[in-house]
Design a protein around this motif. Structure first.
Motif, mmCIF file in Angstrom:
data_model
loop_
_atom_site.group_PDB
_atom_site.id
_atom_site.type_symbol
_atom_site.label_atom_id
_atom_site.label_comp_id
_atom_site.label_asym_id
_atom_site.label_seq_id
_atom_site.Cartn_x
_atom_site.Cartn_y
_atom_site.Cartn_z
ATOM 1 N N GLU A 195 1.985 2.105 -3.389
ATOM 2 C CA GLU A 195 0.766 2.567 -4.308
ATOM 3 C C GLU A 195 0.090 3.924 -3.744
ATOM 4 O O GLU A 195 -0.488 4.526 -4.748
ATOM 5 C CB GLU A 195 -0.377 1.612 -4.187
ATOM 6 C CG GLU A 195 -0.115 0.059 -4.962
ATOM 7 C CD GLU A 195 0.068 0.286 -6.311
ATOM 8 O OE1 GLU A 195 -0.218 1.213 -7.141
ATOM 9 O OE2 GLU A 195 0.538 -0.741 -6.858
ATOM 10 N N THR A 196 0.615 4.435 -2.682
ATOM 11 C CA THR A 196 0.011 5.586 -2.169
ATOM 12 C C THR A 196 0.325 6.945 -3.176
ATOM 13 O O THR A 196 1.581 6.707 -3.678
ATOM 14 C CB THR A 196 0.394 5.889 -0.844
ATOM 15 O OG1 THR A 196 -0.429 4.911 0.159
ATOM 16 C CG2 THR A 196 -0.129 7.320 -0.154
ATOM 17 N N MET A 251 0.867 -1.348 -0.083
ATOM 18 C CA MET A 251 -0.206 -0.139 0.000
ATOM 19 C C MET A 251 0.981 1.195 -0.059
ATOM 20 O O MET A 251 0.555 2.357 -0.666
ATOM 21 C CB MET A 251 -1.127 0.167 1.333
ATOM 22 C CG MET A 251 -2.383 -0.886 0.982
ATOM 23 S SD MET A 251 -3.364 -0.610 -0.248
ATOM 24 C CE MET A 251 -3.078 -1.847 -1.425
ATOM 25 N N VAL A 252 1.875 1.113 0.856
ATOM 26 C CA VAL A 252 2.911 2.536 0.891
ATOM 27 C C VAL A 252 3.316 2.835 -0.648
ATOM 28 O O VAL A 252 3.410 3.883 -0.984
ATOM 29 C CB VAL A 252 3.893 2.291 1.869
ATOM 30 C CG1 VAL A 252 5.185 3.350 1.524
ATOM 31 C CG2 VAL A 252 3.310 2.086 3.252
#
Lengths: 402, 402, 402
Positions: free
Chosen positions: A358-359, A355-356
């Motif tokens: 993709e943020t 997720m980091v």
């Protein structure tokens, strides 16, 4: 990615173009700190990895060469001032020095001073006139720490380590990984109140423990740390028009649907963890500058450092400690290498990594649990020294692009 | 690659720096349309490929997530407004919705409205206050069509499909391929009068039929289509000082050296294709906005859509249809999978792909057969709505770079 | 990478921001010449590699197509003016011409004139109206040389070749390699007095001969060449506080610790190399514009050309010659393919390639032996024609980026 800084005094007639909360203008230093915060110690690598062979590292956008000499680790800027070749391609020809591979420029490790030029004879006129930038280095608990500042005298490393590390009577296991994603996204993800309950609901680390679905949380500051204190924890909800949402599974322990008044920061100072048996720290999920997370479990304490490397990349340093000494450390190693390393520093943490990476914010649209994010940004804003430092970092980042 | 737009009123004293025809200033909207034309339906993928698992697509520079729910296909902007994570990484937790993988933000597929936030409880204050952009979607003839506009009500898909598709009594085979090259180069190549006679002379598709060497062509407009009407076809020439040039081969059918007055647009409306037996379309190679080619063969009709995806890339959608129904479709499938797919949608079309990928214009130096190109550009210029739309597209493209 | 040019007349009050020697402002034309110097012949490839099949080459940032026709080699700009497709994708349809793969535009190799358009008939109106840029080509000693100018009549190739090449009574072996690194870094490395003694101390080429540790050198100009003349050579030094530095090894010939007054440029003209038996060249390491190195060994002469290709890349052309003819050339080939090719044009030269690829200057901090670098830069500055040429090259480089 980095937004323009808020002008010192903006004319009141200027129209607002974004809704509040959608950009990072409220945190101008944080906004500018793409390459990290200056004036802090960072964990860079394991002590065992630094030898007499020069090693390249990138920290806060600066390329460093690390080398061990006479038991000590030294860190110099990794660019020979002569023609720009990395010093990490060189080798050690004389004790206490490092020699560039190209023309034999030889630098004193302690002072950075050019002390010999092997291709210009012993009386080379340039000797002593060139000084290579050096960085303070410390080794502690098997980790190499480098102070990234702008030439000032560093504060003691111990002042910056978690308070409970000072006497060192613990055993430690950990993992360092280079990851994509801005270091700030990693910090925000780490201290984020919201995502764990959804993203990590499938983690093996929580194989037998049910994740909550949502919490009411208070963020409370104590010295240099801010703590996430749970006021309510919910495990089952009815979403109108959609249905029931819960993380209950038949094989997992089933907590009650909701729990209120779990604790508050007033409990700080009480010995909440009998295993650890210490008064001085609270028992909550906490974060401090320049990007360190502490999560206290009944038996362990877990830490994460997110170390800025290059723009859009950081190094994850996950550490698990337990207050044991001597023979009683054996069960820790069994537990760490038998499970924690694979389930927690592994699959659980890789969900965060995903997720980091993709943020992509700002713009962003914050929601109630993001109070933890904004408290963290505010902490950085209050803790870091001046706007000037942030501007310098920004300027440095532009150099980086060239 | 995109040239500056022609100023509304340029001072007459300004010196011309390029010879006419060398840039795209005569077609300012076309020039600005690197990311496609807004306000049209585009074929995006095969219906069979869209399921309940979210799927990522890029159309005209916009990232979309497609998902099938209750038999219908939905298209939403593929960026969670919370922290910028792609929604296509999420999954469906409740019917009629899509949930972001990170914090469980749950969007209604129909309206785009944020209808639940799984990590903030059933009374999350942000619910209903955030609306994700949605795009109109239709399925027709086994293909998913997405309308790319700016929020306006779309025209019916059938108005934009080739007229002869409306009753649907045909059988269809086709191939979709992501290709490099600006979508405009692909359109220009498709409707180009000139290249087929040289580039494709070695194609297996023309194994037994001789390619002409050059034609005299008239471009004639009929409604939203422009048609390439051959006035003369030449099969053998003497180039002075060089020698004879012909595509005759001993094993191929040998047409006469030249043919005059083959047909003209006055024939439009006559039933030129007995197999198809329809009056309403002409029998020529034709193109219409936003980039659709129609080539009528005695037995088949061939179509190509060139769908803008990212800058410098497009999706090739090649379709072959035949007016057959029921059991009589079997020979079509035999012919399509036994040959057309490999020779026409395969090797022949890959010669085009090769050249479209290598094209790099403007600057350019047009020649007589390029009347087909300029007619196409003029059609786009006349058909697309306003300069504003093109400017918006250009601005959007700059966002893309950031 | 390229610094701004020095203003014609800079106001004296302007503060200096860099220490002298740290940038390239003293050599504005050299500084601007990232894509090479215009108005010179460059070795591009081996004669044996150019056939009737068009071949792509990049020279000084310009893409060229080379083709052999009727025994002669021709070089044209490798971009069809019609739609920008590379002509090197085409083929030869008629003798003396090259035809573009896309639409059959056919160019006369000698004049560059568009002499036929195969897809527009023998009376195509555009014929004769388009002229493709051509470049003068010569073949000499088995190498194809292309003159990169701006349309002017080139000087004879022989004027630019090393003087001793003119009668051609020698045998030649060599290697061409595409390498990373700015061509100027390669030139500076080649003529650099300093690095050989440290970087190359481990080369197999010097397996039995000891490298000096440092020299006192004088750079002396003679016509278009500058020569590196050794005044002192040192083989062993005591560096105070560090220890002894020498390249002595027990198995190598051990020269004396230092040698004075080895020779001077006054010796030029004397027959210093009995094997070669020629008066006209000196016996030193020499360099001339546009980037040619000559190193005279007792038995051989070695040359390097560093040919600019794309920004940050160049082609290394290493040549070894010996003055032998007929049957006596056999030992040369044995020696070349048995050793020189692998040890000298191989491992030794790859040490240079490594450093040239890592060099990143300015900024730079020069030292005493860099007198050879600055003499070379000064030679370029004095030899190349005008600032205008350099500015044009710079402008061209910006086009390249677009």
């Amino acid at each position: 990615m980095v937004q323009a800084q808020q002008p010192q005094a903006s004319p009141p007639s200027q129209p607002k173009r974004r809704r509040p909360g959608q950009d990072w203008k409220a945190w101008p230093q944080y906004d500018a700190a793409e390459l990290g915060l200056r004036g802090y110690w960072y964990p860079v690598t394991w002590s065992s990895k630094v030898t007499g062979t020069p090693q390249r590292q990138t920290l806060c956008g600066e390329k460093l060469v690390l080398i061990r000499d006479g038991g000590e680790v030294y860190a110099l800027a990794d660019r020979c001032p002569h023609r720009g070749v990395p010093l990490s391609l060189g080798r050690q020809e004389f004790p206490g020095t490092l020699t560039c591979a190209y023309h034999g420029w030889t630098f004193d490790l302690e002072s950075g001073k050019l002390c010999a030029v092997l291709t210009d004879g012993p009386k080379s006129p340039i000797c002593g006139k060139v000084v290579q930038k050096t960085h303070p280095v410390e080794e502690r608990h098997g980790i190499v720490w480098v102070y990234l500042g702008d030439g000032e005298e560093p504060h003691p490393l111990d002042e910056q380590l978690p308070e409970e590390w000072r006497d060192g009577s613990f055993v430690l296991g950990g993992s360092m990984q280079d990851r994509r994603g801005d270091w700030r996204y990693a910090c925000e993800n780490g201290f984020d109140e919201g995502h764990a309950k959804y993203l990590h609901r499938t983690s093996l680390w929580r194989l037998f423990r049910t994740m909550p679905t949502w919490n009411i949380t208070s963020i409370e500051r104590q010295g240099r740390w801010i703590h996430r204190v749970q006021k309510e924890v919910h495990f089952r909800d009815e979403h109108s028009g959609l249905g029931v949402w819960t993380n209950y599974r038949w094989w997992k322990k089933k907590p009650p649907e909701r729990v209120f008044n779990i604790g508050n920061v007033g409990d700080l100072g009480k010995p909440v963890h009998p295993v650890i048996g210490r008064q001085e720290f609270p028992g909550y999920t906490s974060i401090s500058v320049p990007g360190v997370l502490r999560v206290v479990y009944p038996d362990f304490i877990h830490y994460e450092w997110w170390v800025p490397t290059e723009p859009g990349h950081h190094r994850y340093v996950g550490i698990m400690i337990q207050y044991r000494e001597g023979l009683s450390t054996l069960p820790f190693y069994l537990k760490y290498f038998g499970g924690i390393r694979w389930f927690f520093h592994g699959q659980f943490s890789q969900q965060d990594e995903w997720m980091v990476g993709e943020t992509d914010a700002p713009p962003e649209r914050l929601y109630r649990p993001d109070a933890s994010l904004t408290a963290w940004r505010k902490l950085v804003e209050e803790t870091t020294t001046t706007h000037e430092a942030a501007r310098a970092a920004k300027a440095r980042r532009q150099d980086y692009d060239v």
